[in-house]
Design a protein around this motif. Structure first.
Motif, PDB file in Angstrom:
ATOM      1  N   GLU A 118       0.848  -1.225  -0.024  1.00 34.03           N
ATOM      2  CA  GLU A 118       0.074  -0.006   0.175  1.00 34.03           C
ATOM      3  C   GLU A 118       0.866   1.234   0.107  1.00 34.03           C
ATOM      4  O   GLU A 118       0.429   2.388  -0.795  1.00 34.03           O
ATOM      5  N   LEU A 119       1.951   1.218   0.695  1.00 38.98           N
ATOM      6  CA  LEU A 119       2.745   2.357   0.787  1.00 38.98           C
ATOM      7  C   LEU A 119       3.802   2.455  -0.436  1.00 38.98           C
ATOM      8  O   LEU A 119       4.239   3.618  -0.887  1.00 38.98           O
ATOM      9  N   TYR A 120       4.282   1.584  -0.777  1.00 37.90           N
ATOM     10  CA  TYR A 120       5.539   1.658  -1.907  1.00 37.90           C
ATOM     11  C   TYR A 120       5.274   0.896  -3.173  1.00 37.90           C
ATOM     12  O   TYR A 120       6.047   1.108  -4.050  1.00 37.90           O
ATOM     13  N   GLY A 121       3.958   0.017  -3.166  1.00 34.80           N
ATOM     14  CA  GLY A 121       3.770  -0.488  -4.568  1.00 34.80           C
ATOM     15  C   GLY A 121       4.145  -1.967  -4.371  1.00 34.80           C
ATOM     16  O   GLY A 121       5.126  -2.353  -3.619  1.00 34.80           O
ATOM     17  N   ALA A 122       3.639  -2.558  -5.381  1.00 39.17           N
ATOM     18  CA  ALA A 122       3.992  -4.079  -5.685  1.00 39.17           C
ATOM     19  C   ALA A 122       5.423  -4.393  -5.682  1.00 39.17           C
ATOM     20  O   ALA A 122       5.872  -5.473  -5.194  1.00 39.17           O
TER      21      ALA A 122
END
Length: 352
Positions: free
Chosen positions: A188-192
């Protein structure tokens, strides 16, 4: 330990591709990877193999749940739904689980330890710890003893924890591995993509911590076997079986209690200028002693203790009377002998 030859242990240097699942990781597959590392390519890059697939090394390692990756791997553990060691399959999540002789369910680590543990031990002793040539070569009996000790003290608790039988507890190896997992909101914070990288880095960090713990634990077991032999040799030579005279400081109580030796005091060097007398506990784990040091010595030091004890180089006596010391081997031995004489006199006086 195994009726088949585990994949990769057939004395051939052919490449081996090992796989466990991706996603959240636990102690058993982390330790399982570490076991394979030491059994198959201990000179390889433990962390690098996780982060880049170990390109160029004998052991390649993949974390994936992709069925095609699973089918392509030589060794699959903690995933795949199959326990078939000759085929290199070491899962334990099936309805009919692989069990120890006493009925305890195995984890992936336990299953791999069963087949690869002894090879890992040999390689750790030879390649990682590099036991000096002055030491006697490790025997297969010692390898088996180290394997059994670590199976009970390290592998079994992982089996129990991973199968929900008994938790390892706070600040345990399980907690250390769990803390290496990225937090739940990393994607959610940094991406997959970043989350996947953080997950791989976390597993690599966990593997490094587990590897250090395994190597250190193994080295301590090796040393305890050496100590056991020396304790029994010293006991055999002892003129008074109540006093165990050791030329080097090392653990002694384990052998004393396991062999029901009548030892009361252990005399051994503390450093270059002091020898200590340690009173053996009444029972293993107890604070009381079989024969406490003389009451008159408790808390005294140097000149005052020398005057009371009659030992010129006496250094100290702990107030709790479980340990004392002198400046020489002869002085410490004399303190142990005097302590026994004083105890015998007190008992004789009470019975008179």
């Amino acid at each position: 330990m195994s009726e088949h030859t585990p994949i990769g242990l057939d004395q051939q240097a052919s490449p081996v591709r090992a796989l466990t699942h991706s996603g959240n990781f636990h102690t058993d597959e982390t330790l399982g990877y570490v076991i394979l590392h030491y059994a198959l390519e201990p000179e390889g890059d433990l962390r690098g193999r996780v982060l880049d697939g170990g390109v160029g090394g004998r052991l390649a390692f993949v974390r994936s749940r992709n069925p095609e990756d699973i089918r392509a791997a030589d060794i699959v553990f903690d995933v795949g739904g199959e326990y078939a060691p000759p085929k290199g399959r070491y899962d334990h999540h099936m309805r009919v689980k692989p069990l120890r002789e006493d009925g305890t369910p195995y984890s992936a680590a336990g299953l791999l330890w069963k087949d690869y543990g002894k090879a890992a031990i040999r390689n750790i002793l030879g390649t990682v710890l590099k036991t000096p040539v002055s030491e006697s070569p490790i025997s297969e009996a010692d390898v088996a003893s180290i394997w059994q000790t670590l199976d009970k003290s390290l592998i079994l608790p992982v089996d129990l924890d991973d199968n929900g039988v008994a938790k390892m507890g706070k600040l345990s190896l399980a907690d250390i591995v769990s803390a290496c997992n990225p937090p739940w909101d990393t994607t959610e914070l940094y991406g997959a993509d970043v989350a996947k990288t953080k997950e791989s880095t976390g597993f690599a960090n966990a593997a490094a911590a587990v590897a250090a713990h395994l190597v250190n634990s193994l080295d301590r077991v090796r040393a305890s076997l050496k100590a056991a032999s020396r304790v029994m040799e010293a006991y055999a030579k002892a003129e008074d079986k109540r006093i165990l005279l050791m030329d080097t400081g090392m653990p002694t109580e384990k052998m004393i209690f396991e062999n029901d030796l009548p030892v009361v005091y252990v005399v051994s060097p503390a450093n270059d200028s002091q020898w200590n007398v340690k009173a053996i506990a009444s029972a293993r784990g107890e604070f009381s002693q079989r024969v406490p040091l003389p009451e008159a010595w408790g808390g005294l030091e140097k000149t005052e203790l020398a005057k009371v004890s009659g030992v010129p180089d006496a250094v100290f006596a702990h107030p709790a009377r479980f340990i004392c010391g002198a400046g020489s081997r002869e002085g410490a031995l004399k303190m142990a002998q005097l302590a026994l004489q004083i105890d015998a006199s007190l008992k004789a006086g009470k019975s008179a």
